[in-house]
Design an enzyme around this catalytic site. Structure first.
Site, mmCIF file in Angstrom:
data_model
loop_
_atom_site.group_PDB
_atom_site.id
_atom_site.type_symbol
_atom_site.label_atom_id
_atom_site.label_comp_id
_atom_site.label_asym_id
_atom_site.label_seq_id
_atom_site.Cartn_x
_atom_site.Cartn_y
_atom_site.Cartn_z
ATOM 1 N N TYR A 1 48.863 46.680 109.767
ATOM 2 C CA TYR A 1 50.504 47.326 110.004
ATOM 3 C C TYR A 1 50.896 48.582 109.341
ATOM 4 O O TYR A 1 50.894 48.469 107.827
ATOM 5 C CB TYR A 1 51.414 46.493 109.968
ATOM 6 N N ASP B 1 48.481 38.227 105.964
ATOM 7 C CA ASP B 1 49.393 37.996 107.373
ATOM 8 C C ASP B 1 48.476 37.825 109.037
ATOM 9 O O ASP B 1 47.721 38.172 109.902
ATOM 10 C CB ASP B 1 49.501 40.077 107.872
ATOM 11 N N LYS C 1 58.052 38.996 115.763
ATOM 12 C CA LYS C 1 57.549 39.147 116.635
ATOM 13 C C LYS C 1 56.585 37.196 117.668
ATOM 14 O O LYS C 1 57.509 36.892 117.623
ATOM 15 C CB LYS C 1 55.626 39.957 116.349
#
Ligand code: PLP
Length: 385
Positions: A104, A176, A201
């Site tokens: 990300y 992650d 999320k």
């Protein structure tokens, strides 16, 4: 009622840490909007002194998320980035981190533009090649940091193989797990030492609050992160803890539906003549489809696809009606985005080109709407390309 960590996933999500309130019987965990706590006398309290240090709503969420990931404890933070920052706040100048080269975009931004100024060193490698991870580990390496699947290229890392390397080299492996959620992937069972999430999320699931969590596997880690919560203060508010507690109650059913819709949308896109390429581990032509089947119990709903050019991506994103153009992912609503100008803008043109993020790529977080409506929306939007 079974509440132990041996219960099934959905039972744990609904019951662990989510026990009825002992004072009133309230079936939902109460929100404790308090900064401080009455002390009976000096040194005598009910276990809570100040809400930066601990708060009962937060404690409940931390117990719940640790149980879902199979960790020993968890610490929640104000956002996913605050949690990732806390991982590195344990390190000293001169310490080194090996990380994936396709993360990300906010993560390399934090590492390169902030933490490097404090003397931390970062090496970015293709973690889908375990030998590259092994080669990059040095004497001063403290952590290997991985996303699998990656954002946005959906590349997988073999967690069993990389965790074996990390353990042999005595380096902590952090994964992650935001894209898969603990429903589809359990990094700790595969050897990870720490799991991090943007709870913003799938865990929250309703696009109505930010948050982050670190799930630990040792008391040393738990003490270090509790200290960072207290010392640096980027904790999650009681209200946002409650939003996640409420969200995770439906995590199992949401993930099943996300996965079902994700597979259908990926298949539709892969057959569409205007789509040049689809990145989704559930498609048999994904180069790591076999690893995906071994390592994950579902494929999830994150899909990236190639439209061929920035102009095509723009036309598509303008034409969608059911899919919402926006940052983020993992909500019940389908979110569609453009990595090059949104989530991965901070990498710069060169940085994106180096890992293969093009201007024509579109990322979709498939929600749990009726899948026929999603397919019809994308079909119609692709007509304008
Ligand atoms: C995989 C992944 N990890 C971490 C983050 C950062 O989380 P947050 O936005 O909650 O700070 C994001 C954000 O999009 C993400 O996609």
């Amino acid at each position: 009622m079974p509440k132990t960590t041996r219960s099934g996933f959905a039972t744990r999500a609904i019951h662990v840490g989510q026990e009825a309130d002992p004072l009133t019987g309230s079936i939902g965990v109460p929100i404790y909007p308090t900064s401080t706590y009455l002390q009976e006398e000096l040194g005598k309290n009910k276990g809570y002194e100040y809400s930066r240090v601990s708060n009962p709503t937060r404690s409940r969420l931390e117990v719940n998320l640790a149980a879902l990931e199979g960790g020993t404890s968890a610490c929640v933070f104000a956002s996913g980035m605050a949690a990732i920052n806390a991982l590195c706040a344990r390190f000293k100048s001169g310490d080194h981190v090996v990380c994936g080269n396709d993360l990300y975009g906010g993560v390399p931004r934090l590492f390169n533009q902030m933490l490097a100024n404090y003397g931390l060193e970062f090496t970015y490698v293709n973690t889908s090649e375990p030998a590259e991870v092994e080669r990059a580990i040095r004497k001063n390496t403290r952590m290997v940091y991985i996303e699998t699947p990656t954002n946005p290229l959906m590349t997988l890392t073999d967690l069993r193989v990389v965790s074996e390397i990390c353990h042999r080299k005595k380096v902590e492996l952090t994964v992650d797990n935001t894209f898969m959620s603990p429903y589809f992937q359990k990094p700790i069972e595969l050897g990870a030492d720490l799991v991090v999430h943007s709870t913003t999320k799938f865990l929250n699931g309703h696009s109505d609050g930010l948050g982050g969590v670190i799930v630990c596997t040792s008391t040393g880690q738990a003490e270090a992160f509790a200290f960072i919560q207290k010392a640096a203060g980027a904790i999650l508010s009681p209200f946002e803890c409650w939003l996640v507690l409420r969200g995770v109650k439906t995590l199992a059913v949401r993930m099943v539906q996300h996965d079902r819709n994700g597979r259908a949308v990926a298949e539709f896109l892969s057959k569409h003549k205007k789509v040049k390429k689809v990145f989704y581990p559930g498609l048999p032509d994904h180069p790591q489809h076999d690893l995906a089947r071994r390592q994950m119990s579902g494929f999830g709903s994150m899909i990236t696809f190639e439209t061929g050019s920035l102009a095509n991506a723009k036309k598509l994103l303008k034409a969608v009606r059911v899919c919402s153009l926006g940052e983020s992912l993992g909500g019940v609503e389908t979110l569609i985005s453009h990595p090059a100008t949104m989530t991965h803008a901070a990498l710069g043109e060169k940085g994106r080109a180096a890992i293969g993020i093009t201007d024509g790529m579109v990322r979709i977080s498939v929600g749990i709407e009726d899948v026929d409506d999603l397919v019809a929306d994308l079909d119609h939007a692709l007509d304008s390309v």
